[in-house]
Design a protein around this motif. Structure first.
Motif, mmCIF file in Angstrom:
data_model
loop_
_atom_site.group_PDB
_atom_site.id
_atom_site.type_symbol
_atom_site.label_atom_id
_atom_site.label_comp_id
_atom_site.label_asym_id
_atom_site.label_seq_id
_atom_site.Cartn_x
_atom_site.Cartn_y
_atom_site.Cartn_z
ATOM 1 N N THR A 41 -22.315 1.966 -129.304
ATOM 2 C CA THR A 41 -23.156 1.197 -128.388
ATOM 3 C C THR A 41 -22.314 0.594 -127.277
ATOM 4 O O THR A 41 -21.086 0.519 -127.373
ATOM 5 C CB THR A 41 -23.876 0.055 -129.127
ATOM 6 O OG1 THR A 41 -22.899 -0.849 -129.636
ATOM 7 C CG2 THR A 41 -24.745 0.577 -130.256
ATOM 8 N N ARG A 78 -33.605 11.783 -136.972
ATOM 9 C CA ARG A 78 -33.836 10.426 -137.469
ATOM 10 C C ARG A 78 -35.239 9.951 -137.124
ATOM 11 O O ARG A 78 -35.923 9.328 -137.942
ATOM 12 C CB ARG A 78 -32.801 9.489 -136.855
ATOM 13 C CG ARG A 78 -32.703 8.167 -137.562
ATOM 14 C CD ARG A 78 -31.597 7.335 -137.003
ATOM 15 N NE ARG A 78 -30.291 7.926 -137.278
ATOM 16 C CZ ARG A 78 -29.143 7.361 -136.951
ATOM 17 N NH1 ARG A 78 -29.124 6.203 -136.343
ATOM 18 N NH2 ARG A 78 -28.004 7.951 -137.231
ATOM 19 N N GLU A 110 -32.514 -2.156 -129.977
ATOM 20 C CA GLU A 110 -31.933 -2.056 -131.318
ATOM 21 C C GLU A 110 -31.398 -0.636 -131.459
ATOM 22 O O GLU A 110 -32.171 0.318 -131.559
ATOM 23 C CB GLU A 110 -33.017 -2.347 -132.354
ATOM 24 C CG GLU A 110 -32.510 -2.784 -133.692
ATOM 25 C CD GLU A 110 -31.567 -3.986 -133.641
ATOM 26 O OE1 GLU A 110 -30.501 -3.895 -134.265
ATOM 27 O OE2 GLU A 110 -31.878 -4.989 -132.979
ATOM 28 N N PRO A 111 -30.075 -0.466 -131.435
ATOM 29 C CA PRO A 111 -29.517 0.889 -131.463
ATOM 30 C C PRO A 111 -29.656 1.530 -132.839
ATOM 31 O O PRO A 111 -29.731 0.825 -133.849
ATOM 32 C CB PRO A 111 -28.044 0.677 -131.121
ATOM 33 C CG PRO A 111 -27.759 -0.709 -131.565
ATOM 34 C CD PRO A 111 -29.039 -1.487 -131.373
ATOM 35 N N PRO A 112 -29.688 2.840 -132.890
ATOM 36 C CA PRO A 112 -29.696 3.531 -134.176
ATOM 37 C C PRO A 112 -28.396 3.215 -134.921
ATOM 38 O O PRO A 112 -27.318 3.263 -134.333
ATOM 39 C CB PRO A 112 -29.760 5.008 -133.817
ATOM 40 C CG PRO A 112 -30.079 5.072 -132.380
ATOM 41 C CD PRO A 112 -29.702 3.771 -131.776
ATOM 42 N N GLN A 113 -28.520 2.886 -136.180
ATOM 43 C CA GLN A 113 -27.356 2.519 -136.975
ATOM 44 C C GLN A 113 -26.337 3.653 -136.997
ATOM 45 O O GLN A 113 -26.693 4.826 -137.139
ATOM 46 C CB GLN A 113 -27.789 2.178 -138.392
ATOM 47 C CG GLN A 113 -26.713 1.508 -139.207
ATOM 48 C CD GLN A 113 -27.250 0.975 -140.521
ATOM 49 O OE1 GLN A 113 -28.336 1.342 -140.953
ATOM 50 N NE2 GLN A 113 -26.490 0.122 -141.156
ATOM 51 N N GLY A 114 -25.077 3.283 -136.812
ATOM 52 C CA GLY A 114 -23.992 4.252 -136.881
ATOM 53 C C GLY A 114 -23.651 4.929 -135.569
ATOM 54 O O GLY A 114 -22.666 5.642 -135.489
ATOM 55 N N GLU A 115 -24.457 4.706 -134.534
ATOM 56 C CA GLU A 115 -24.170 5.311 -133.228
ATOM 57 C C GLU A 115 -23.376 4.309 -132.379
ATOM 58 O O GLU A 115 -23.570 3.100 -132.494
ATOM 59 C CB GLU A 115 -25.471 5.683 -132.500
ATOM 60 C CG GLU A 115 -26.295 6.744 -133.199
ATOM 61 C CD GLU A 115 -25.609 8.098 -133.294
ATOM 62 O OE1 GLU A 115 -24.668 8.369 -132.518
ATOM 63 O OE2 GLU A 115 -26.004 8.896 -134.158
ATOM 64 N N TRP A 138 -34.535 4.150 -127.834
ATOM 65 C CA TRP A 138 -33.108 4.433 -127.961
ATOM 66 C C TRP A 138 -32.654 4.966 -126.614
ATOM 67 O O TRP A 138 -33.045 6.051 -126.195
ATOM 68 C CB TRP A 138 -32.838 5.463 -129.045
ATOM 69 C CG TRP A 138 -33.192 5.000 -130.433
ATOM 70 C CD1 TRP A 138 -33.263 3.697 -130.867
ATOM 71 C CD2 TRP A 138 -33.508 5.809 -131.548
ATOM 72 N NE1 TRP A 138 -33.603 3.660 -132.181
ATOM 73 C CE2 TRP A 138 -33.759 4.944 -132.640
ATOM 74 C CE3 TRP A 138 -33.601 7.174 -131.752
ATOM 75 C CZ2 TRP A 138 -34.096 5.408 -133.904
ATOM 76 C CZ3 TRP A 138 -33.931 7.635 -133.010
ATOM 77 C CH2 TRP A 138 -34.172 6.753 -134.073
#
Length: 96
Positions: free
Chosen positions: A39, A93, A32-37, A58
């Motif tokens: 991919t 984060r 589950e990638p960090p939101q906004g990064e 991550w």
């Protein structure tokens, strides 16, 4: 990349007189990638799955994934600086 069990079964069927064992393995993973990064999906394995029991994983870093872990792997100075910025964002984060 595919689940390990069917691959081992197929190898054993193709070479019935050979002992085929996997000393370590893990099936394909979806992190589950960090939101906004940004991919990408990549067709290679990682040992990052062994860290999953202690928290979110991550998987990322500086440079181009197309040359990662290859004989042509390299970083530009700009990619290195962008990698530092990425690590700072992710650390902030994670600690928030």
């Amino acid at each position: 990349v595919s689940p390990v069990a069917p691959v081992l079964e197929r190898l054993r069927a193709l070479a019935p007189d050979v002992t085929v064992e996997a000393t370590s393995s893990n099936d394909p993973l979806r992190f589950e990638p960090p939101q906004g990064e940004p991919t990408a999906v990549v067709p290679f394995n990682t040992d990052a799955s062994y860290l999953a029991p202690i928290g979110p994983v991550w998987l990322g870093g500086p440079g181009a994934i197309e040359v990662a872990h290859s004989s042509d792997e390299h970083l530009t100075r700009e990619q290195l600086l962008l990698g530092v910025e990425l690590y700072v964002r992710l650390a902030e984060r994670a600690l928030a």
